[in-house]
Design a protein around this motif. Structure first.
Motif, PDB file in Angstrom:
ATOM      1  N   THR A  72       3.475  12.991   0.313  1.00 18.69           N
ATOM      2  CA  THR A  72       2.078  13.399   0.502  1.00 18.69           C
ATOM      3  C   THR A  72       1.999  14.848   0.969  1.00 18.69           C
ATOM      4  OG1 THR A  72       1.260  11.162   0.959  1.00 18.69           O
ATOM      5  CG2 THR A  72       0.000  12.980   1.882  1.00 18.69           C
ATOM      6  N   THR A  94       6.217   7.828   1.780  1.00 11.82           N
ATOM      7  CA  THR A  94       4.797   8.036   1.490  1.00 11.82           C
ATOM      8  C   THR A  94       4.326   9.358   2.064  1.00 11.82           C
ATOM      9  OG1 THR A  94       4.269   5.671   1.383  1.00 11.82           O
ATOM     10  CG2 THR A  94       2.462   7.162   1.926  1.00 11.82           C
ATOM     11  N   THR A 126       3.896   5.675  -5.716  1.00  8.47           N
ATOM     12  CA  THR A 126       3.686   5.754  -7.169  1.00  8.47           C
ATOM     13  C   THR A 126       2.605   6.772  -7.505  1.00  8.47           C
ATOM     14  OG1 THR A 126       4.379   3.460  -7.527  1.00  8.47           O
ATOM     15  CG2 THR A 126       2.983   4.458  -9.207  1.00  8.47           C
ATOM     16  N   HIS A 127       1.501   6.710  -6.790  1.00  7.28           N
ATOM     17  CA  HIS A 127       0.385   7.636  -7.028  1.00  7.28           C
ATOM     18  C   HIS A 127       0.794   9.082  -6.749  1.00  7.28           C
ATOM     19  CE1 HIS A 127      -3.625   9.342  -7.004  1.00  7.28           C
ATOM     20  NE2 HIS A 127      -3.444   9.758  -5.767  1.00  7.28           N
ATOM     21  N   GLN A 128       1.488   9.299  -5.641  1.00  5.71           N
ATOM     22  CA  GLN A 128       1.877  10.657  -5.276  1.00  5.71           C
ATOM     23  C   GLN A 128       2.888  11.233  -6.268  1.00  5.71           C
ATOM     24  OE1 GLN A 128       0.618  12.618  -2.955  1.00  5.71           O
ATOM     25  NE2 GLN A 128      -0.760  11.095  -2.061  1.00  5.71           N
ATOM     26  N   GLU A 158       2.972  10.502  -9.430  1.00  2.12           N
ATOM     27  CA  GLU A 158       2.153  10.857 -10.592  1.00  2.12           C
ATOM     28  C   GLU A 158       1.445  12.183 -10.369  1.00  2.12           C
ATOM     29  OE1 GLU A 158      -0.405   7.509 -10.939  1.00  2.12           O
ATOM     30  OE2 GLU A 158       1.064   6.271 -12.020  1.00  2.12           O
ATOM     31  N   GLN A 159       0.920  12.376  -9.167  1.00  2.00           N
ATOM     32  CA  GLN A 159       0.215  13.623  -8.864  1.00  2.00           C
ATOM     33  C   GLN A 159       1.167  14.814  -8.830  1.00  2.00           C
ATOM     34  OE1 GLN A 159      -3.346  13.910  -8.357  1.00  2.00           O
ATOM     35  NE2 GLN A 159      -3.025  11.977  -9.424  1.00  2.00           N
ATOM     36  N   ARG A 179       3.569  17.315  -1.663  1.00  2.00           N
ATOM     37  CA  ARG A 179       2.656  17.562  -2.791  1.00  2.00           C
ATOM     38  C   ARG A 179       1.618  18.611  -2.401  1.00  2.00           C
ATOM     39  NH1 ARG A 179      -2.184  15.847  -4.796  1.00  2.00           N
ATOM     40  NH2 ARG A 179      -2.452  14.189  -3.244  1.00  2.00           N
ATOM     41  N   ARG A 184       0.849  -1.204   0.000  1.00  4.29           N
ATOM     42  CA  ARG A 184       0.000   0.000   0.000  1.00  4.29           C
ATOM     43  C   ARG A 184       0.881   1.249   0.000  1.00  4.29           C
ATOM     44  NH1 ARG A 184      -2.609   3.639  -1.117  1.00  4.29           N
ATOM     45  NH2 ARG A 184      -4.421   4.538  -0.083  1.00  4.29           N
ATOM     46  N   ASP A 228       2.393   1.536  -3.510  1.00  6.59           N
ATOM     47  CA  ASP A 228       1.373   2.021  -4.446  1.00  6.59           C
ATOM     48  C   ASP A 228       1.143   3.516  -4.263  1.00  6.59           C
ATOM     49  OD1 ASP A 228       1.026  -0.532  -5.465  1.00  6.59           O
ATOM     50  OD2 ASP A 228      -0.797  -0.943  -4.316  1.00  6.59           O
ATOM     51  N   GLU A 229       1.125   3.957  -3.022  1.00  9.72           N
ATOM     52  CA  GLU A 229       0.837   5.371  -2.748  1.00  9.72           C
ATOM     53  C   GLU A 229       1.985   6.264  -3.189  1.00  9.72           C
ATOM     54  OE1 GLU A 229      -1.605   8.514  -1.755  1.00  9.72           O
ATOM     55  OE2 GLU A 229      -2.062   6.376  -1.985  1.00  9.72           O
TER      56      GLU A 229
END
Length: 265
Positions: free
Chosen positions: A133, A129, A14-16, A18-19, A136, A8, A11-12
């Motif tokens: 977070t 993470t 990676t998502h952050q 991207e954002q 961003r 998790r 994954d986060e």
């Protein structure tokens, strides 16, 4: 308090990434000052975040048992040319792939140097993470863009922040975070927009030696109530306490005392 799964966190991240890349390529002014980090431009912030990820990648890949100086990390400072959004985006994308790949390959229990707490890869997956977070959020504030974060990540970010402050108080006596003694004082954080199963409430007691904290609904000297994302960012000094949607009940001065002093590093 339960940690999120290692996958998790990966994954986060990676998502952050991207954002954050979306902010870089949004047309935002890379030279604009970041309001919450006024010594940095937006580009400075992105390079800092990418550099931190590359540093962790180097630590994890080498199974480092001591710190690696940042100057030894390849491409840690980002592209040579400044003001080039495309180059910055490409570097950040590559950075995210590298660090997430290293974290996944190593697994959470592999031993590696850390600056606090558990000396394993799981520490870095969690730390990065929440580092990205919050940074961003800095970037979106600078670019005037909307910001949101998943509730489980936001709640874990608050858990981690409190754990780090407590660790610093107990282990680094000269750090400014050590000066948080208010015996008898307590702070209650209460997210008003989450499912009850998340238990997004915290009690922080400002003891003489160090803080102590736990999840749950309890009376306190002062309470901060509002949407979880806003509570998170206010507690991280990214939003003013008077942000619409936030409510303070009780001794506001104690909450201001915390926000001003609860820092580490």
């Amino acid at each position: 308090m339960t940690l999120l799964a290692h996958d998790r966190y990966c994954d986060e991240i990676t998502h952050q990434v991207e954002q954050l890349r979306a902010v870089v390529t949004s047309g935002a002014d890379l030279s604009a000052t970041v309001p919450t980090c006024p010594d940095w431009s937006l580009e400075d912030l992105v390079r800092h975040m990418g550099g931190a990820l590359r540093w962790v990648d180097a630590l994890v890949r080498s199974r480092a048992q001591e710190n690696i100086p940042p100057e030894r990390i390849p491409l840690a400072k980002g592209p040579e040319k400044r003001g080039d959004a495309a180059a910055l985006d490409h570097w950040l994308a590559e950075t995210g792939d590298l660090v997430v790949g290293a974290l996944r390959e190593a697994g959470p229990d592999t031993e590696v140097w850390t600056f606090a707490g558990s000396a394993n890869v799981g520490f870095w997956a969690r730390r990065m993470t929440h580092e990205i977070t919050v940074h961003r959020a800095d970037a979106t504030l600078a670019a005037g863009l909307p910001y949101e974060v998943a509730p489980d990540v936001a709640a874990d970010a608050l858990d981690e922040w409190l754990q780090l402050v407590e660790w610093v108080q107990r282990n680094l006596p000269k750090d400014p975070a050590r000066d948080l003694s208010r015996p008898g004082g307590s702070i209650h954080l209460h997210a008003t927009d989450t499912d009850p199963e998340l238990n997004a409430e915290w009690l922080v007691e400002l003891g003489e030696e160090a803080i102590s904290w736990r999840r749950g609904h309890e009376k306190a000297t002062v309470a901060l109530r509002g949407p979880l994302t806003s509570v998170l960012l206010a507690f991280y000094q990214r939003l003013p306490l008077d942000t619409p949607g936030l409510e303070i009940l009780g001794e506001r001065e104690l909450l201001e005392f915390w926000v001003d002093r609860a820092k580490f590093g």
